[in-house]
Each structure stands twice: as C-alpha cells, then as structure tokens.
Design a protein around this motif. Structure first.
Motif, mmCIF file in Angstrom:
data_model
loop_
_atom_site.group_PDB
_atom_site.id
_atom_site.type_symbol
_atom_site.label_atom_id
_atom_site.label_comp_id
_atom_site.label_asym_id
_atom_site.label_seq_id
_atom_site.Cartn_x
_atom_site.Cartn_y
_atom_site.Cartn_z
ATOM 1 N N GLU A 1 0.626 -1.309 -0.292
ATOM 2 C CA GLU A 1 -0.158 -0.006 0.270
ATOM 3 C C GLU A 1 0.960 1.309 -0.185
ATOM 4 N N PHE A 2 0.344 2.397 -0.460
ATOM 5 C CA PHE A 2 1.133 3.598 -0.753
ATOM 6 C C PHE A 2 0.694 5.073 -0.050
ATOM 7 N N TYR A 3 0.795 5.763 0.988
ATOM 8 C CA TYR A 3 0.865 6.148 1.968
ATOM 9 C C TYR A 3 0.646 7.608 1.279
ATOM 10 N N ASP A 4 -0.191 8.714 1.531
ATOM 11 C CA ASP A 4 0.243 10.630 1.402
ATOM 12 C C ASP A 4 0.880 10.637 2.478
ATOM 13 N N ASP A 5 1.778 11.839 1.658
ATOM 14 C CA ASP A 5 2.634 12.013 2.760
ATOM 15 C C ASP A 5 2.004 13.169 4.324
ATOM 16 N N GLY A 6 1.495 13.208 4.029
ATOM 17 C CA GLY A 6 0.832 13.767 5.350
ATOM 18 C C GLY A 6 -0.530 13.203 6.522
ATOM 19 N N ARG A 7 -1.585 12.483 6.012
ATOM 20 C CA ARG A 7 -2.479 11.642 7.213
ATOM 21 C C ARG A 7 -2.394 10.768 6.531
ATOM 22 N N PHE A 8 -1.357 9.952 6.025
ATOM 23 C CA PHE A 8 -0.865 8.415 5.758
ATOM 24 C C PHE A 8 -2.722 7.863 5.657
ATOM 25 N N ASN A 9 -2.857 8.781 4.781
ATOM 26 C CA ASN A 9 -4.107 8.059 4.004
ATOM 27 C C ASN A 9 -3.602 7.060 2.593
ATOM 28 N N VAL A 10 -4.638 5.686 2.408
ATOM 29 C CA VAL A 10 -4.477 5.345 1.293
ATOM 30 C C VAL A 10 -4.304 5.297 0.326
ATOM 31 N N LYS A 11 -3.600 5.457 -0.408
ATOM 32 C CA LYS A 11 -3.120 6.382 -1.853
ATOM 33 C C LYS A 11 -3.785 5.395 -2.785
ATOM 34 N N THR B 1 -3.293 0.167 -3.477
ATOM 35 C CA THR B 1 -2.310 -1.060 -3.393
ATOM 36 C C THR B 1 -2.360 -1.550 -4.373
ATOM 37 N N PHE B 2 -1.048 -2.143 -4.431
ATOM 38 C CA PHE B 2 -0.579 -3.465 -5.771
ATOM 39 C C PHE B 2 -0.649 -4.611 -4.863
ATOM 40 N N PRO B 3 -1.510 -5.911 -5.289
ATOM 41 C CA PRO B 3 -0.986 -7.388 -4.724
ATOM 42 C C PRO B 3 0.913 -8.285 -5.371
#
Length: 398
Positions: free
Chosen positions: A1-11, A13-15
């Motif tokens: 999972e990749f997150y943004d650099d602010g609030r750690f929201n999931v941007k 998801t790659f299996p």
C-alpha cells in the motif's frame, strides 16, 4: 500500500506476494522493490505511480528476506534469502547479474553503503561479507575474530561508508571497520545479567547521522552510546499487546498498564516514556492492577494469582504469588488502606485480601462483573449480570 505524506491515507494498493519481508525505494523515489514469500513470485520491482513491473528480480529458490537499492549510478539491486544466496541485479529494467553462495545459512540482511561503493550481507552463519558495489565481487569475508556468537539479523552503514553496525541473537551490537574486518566496539544494551531473556535478542539496527539504534525482539528501542557501550543511553518501550488494565499513581506522576501478554509497563507522565517490568511474572494476561503499600504494585493475572511487586528503580515482577481461587473479573485496592484489596471472580465469589493474605471468600448468588469500595472502605459494591448493584458491609476488625 502507498500512503500520502500527510495523514497516511492509502493512495494505492498493489498485490505483490503472499508475505512481504522487506522493501526498498529507488534513489529517485520512482520505483520500489518488494521481496518475501509466495508460490508465484518472491520478488517484484514496480513503478510507484502505476505498479507496472520494471524487469525481473530472479535467482532465488526459497523465501527472500532482504533487498536494497544501490543509491548511486549505475543502479543495482541486491537480494538475499533462506537459500543462502546473495543475488545481484542490474537495471532498471532489472535482470539477474550474478550471485554469491559463500554464506552457509540464512542471509538475513543486505545493505548498500551510502556512497554505493560497497554492499554488505549478514547471515545466521555469523559471517559478514563486503562486496564491490557495482560488480558484486567479494572484497572481505569476516566475523571470526571478536564476532557475534549467534545469528546476525541486521546491519546498517555509517554515513561515511567506512564502518558497519550489526546486531544479532547474542543480544549484542557491533561496529566493524569494513577495510580490515576488525570489531571496533561491542554494545551490550539489552543484556540484563540478572535475568537474561530471549526477548532481548537484537533484531534490527540503524545508523542515522549521529544516532545508533537497535530494536529488541520484545520491541524495545535502544539508543547506543559509543562512549558507553555497556548500556543504552535511552530505551523506548511501548505496549507489547492489547492493554487490559491501567492504574494511575498521582503522587509519583506515573501510571501502570497491564497487557494481554502478561507484561506490565511503568509510564512516566513527565517524559512520556515507559519501562517494562522484568521477570517471569504471571506468564499470562494481566487482568487487574492496584497501588499497594510502601511503593508496591499489585497485579492479578490469568494465572489466577495475585502478586505484589516493587515500583522503584529495579522493576521486577515478584516471584511470590497468592492463588486467588479463580479468574479475576475486577480487582480494586481500598481507598484508605493500601494493604486492603478485593476482587470478584468469574466463579461467583468475592475475595478480600489484607497484607497479601486472603482474609475472606464469599460466595455470590449472581455472576459479578465489577466492584468498588466506598469512600470509608466499610462497604463493597458489586455490579453483575443480574443488572443490580449489591452492597456488602466490610468488617475490617474481623
């Protein structure tokens, strides 16, 4: 999972794999390599924006434990795994370049030096191997003299690429001169000579600027001091499992937590730092805590015992215990006499303690869930499954 650099929201998801053990970013932040275990693939190099494959990371037959990206051009990737292999890959797009089979056990960690001129691998065979960064040729193989006496789990380079920090199962961390293979410093931050435990094994390490850090199996973070290698300059701990109970010590500005693994932690309200109690302890989850007399701490666990431990500098859970006769539902110390306490059991009983001794056991006609003492300690109120609060009179004289 990749997150943004602010609030750690999931941007995104790659299996990738069934299990992931390590990841590494390219220096430009555009690519990522993921390694682990899986039936279809064990390694994958992808672009960070779309997840598209960037070549093939191949050459391993078993679980891949570690990966790193060469920080300078020409770019390379290094991998290691349970097949005792260290693999070198050219790219991107990546393709297998060559491999080393000099290790004789799991290769737990591989890392490139900050200048990209070297790479290091550490293994459960207690050896450290230094490679030329571009070609993967072995430069130095060491660890016999003054080395680790158990598996080496992690390594990290000094900022100037001249030294290497390692740590392992022998509960020590070491700094090595990578030109000579000489051990320059041995740290013993985790070792408790009175009560050594497996939980003190050092599983990870980091050398960041002037900071030297190790992580124990139990999650303790140790800040190392090169001038004083026999103890950590600072230890950071947290709850090792879900917290079941908490008690506040207002006078000493501390509080205590007990978790489902049986660990007790003392927290300092000023520094916000915690310290774990040592010792065998309850061995099961903590279900109740209370402040006892003379700076002591009561604890009740799922081993159906009550223990009274010290709260001073040497935090050790007492080996002496009282069998309370069942599973604790709620434990409370009285308001005016810290030697007087009570608990209700799942076996429909009320148990009263005085000076670490059971002085009364009362059978209840309902299933209890909670209790509290009256302000004058002359009554105990118990709430239960019957949706009632029952008031019991306490005769402290008898």
């Amino acid at each position: 999972e990749f997150y943004d650099d602010g609030r750690f929201n999931v941007k995104k998801t790659f299996p990738i794999n069934q299990y992931i053990y390590d990841i590494t970013w390219s220096p430009d932040g555009k690519r990522i390599i993921v390694v682990g275990a899986g039936t279809a693939q064990k390694c994958k190099a992808i672009t960070a924006d779309s997840g598209n494959t960037v070549g093939e990371i191949a050459g391993h037959m078993k679980t891949v434990l570690s990966v790193d990206f060469k920080p300078t051009r020409p770019y390379r990737a290094i991998t290691s795994g349970e097949d005792y292999i260290v693999g070198f890959h050219a790219g991107p797009p990546f393709k297998f370049q060559n491999k080393s089979t000099k290790h004789s056990n799991y290769v737990n960690c591989v890392r490139y030096s900050p200048d990209g001129n070297f790479a290091a691998s550490v293994s459960s065979d207690k050896h450290i191997i230094i490679y030329e960064g571009k070609t993967g040729e072995i430069v130095l193989n060491f660890g016999d003299k003054g080395g680790h006496t158990g598996s080496i789990y992690s390594c990290s380079w000094s900022p100037d690429s001249t030294e290497l920090l390692t740590c392992g199962a022998d509960r020590t961390a070491k700094i090595w001169d990578i030109k000579t293979g000489e051990c320059k410093v041995t740290f013993t931050p985790a070792i408790n000579p009175k009560r050594p435990t497996v939980q003190e094994m050092l599983m990870g390490c980091l050398w960041h600027k002037d900071y030297l850090i190790t992580v124990q199996l139990d999650g303790t973070i140790n800040y190392l001091d090169r001038e004083n290698p026999n103890q950590a300059s600072q230890k950071i701990v947290g709850a090792a499992a879900p917290i079941n109970t908490v008690i506040l010590d207002r006078d000493n500005k501390k509080f205590y937590t007990g978790d489902s693994n049986g660990s007790i932690t003392q927290w300092d309200l000023n520094t916000k730092l915690g310290s774990w109690y040592q010792g065998k302890g309850h061995g099961k989850g903590i279900t109740g805590l209370g402040l006892g007399p003379n700076n002591s701490l009561y604890s009740v666990g799922r081993d159906d015992t009550l223990r009274n431990s010290n709260t001073n500098n040497e935090l050790i859970i007492s080996d002496q215990s009282i069998n309370i006769g069942g599973a604790n539902r709620c434990f409370k110390v009285s308001n005016n006499n810290p030697s007087l306490s009570a608990c209700v059991l799942a076996q429909d009983k009320l148990v009263v303690f005085l000076d670490n001794t059971i002085v009364s056991t009362t059978s209840l006609s309902f299933e209890p869930y909670a209790l509290c003492w009256s302000i004058d300690d002359k009554r105990i109120l118990i709430g239960g499954k019957n949706k009632k609060v029952i008031d019991y009179i306490v005769d402290t004289n008898t």
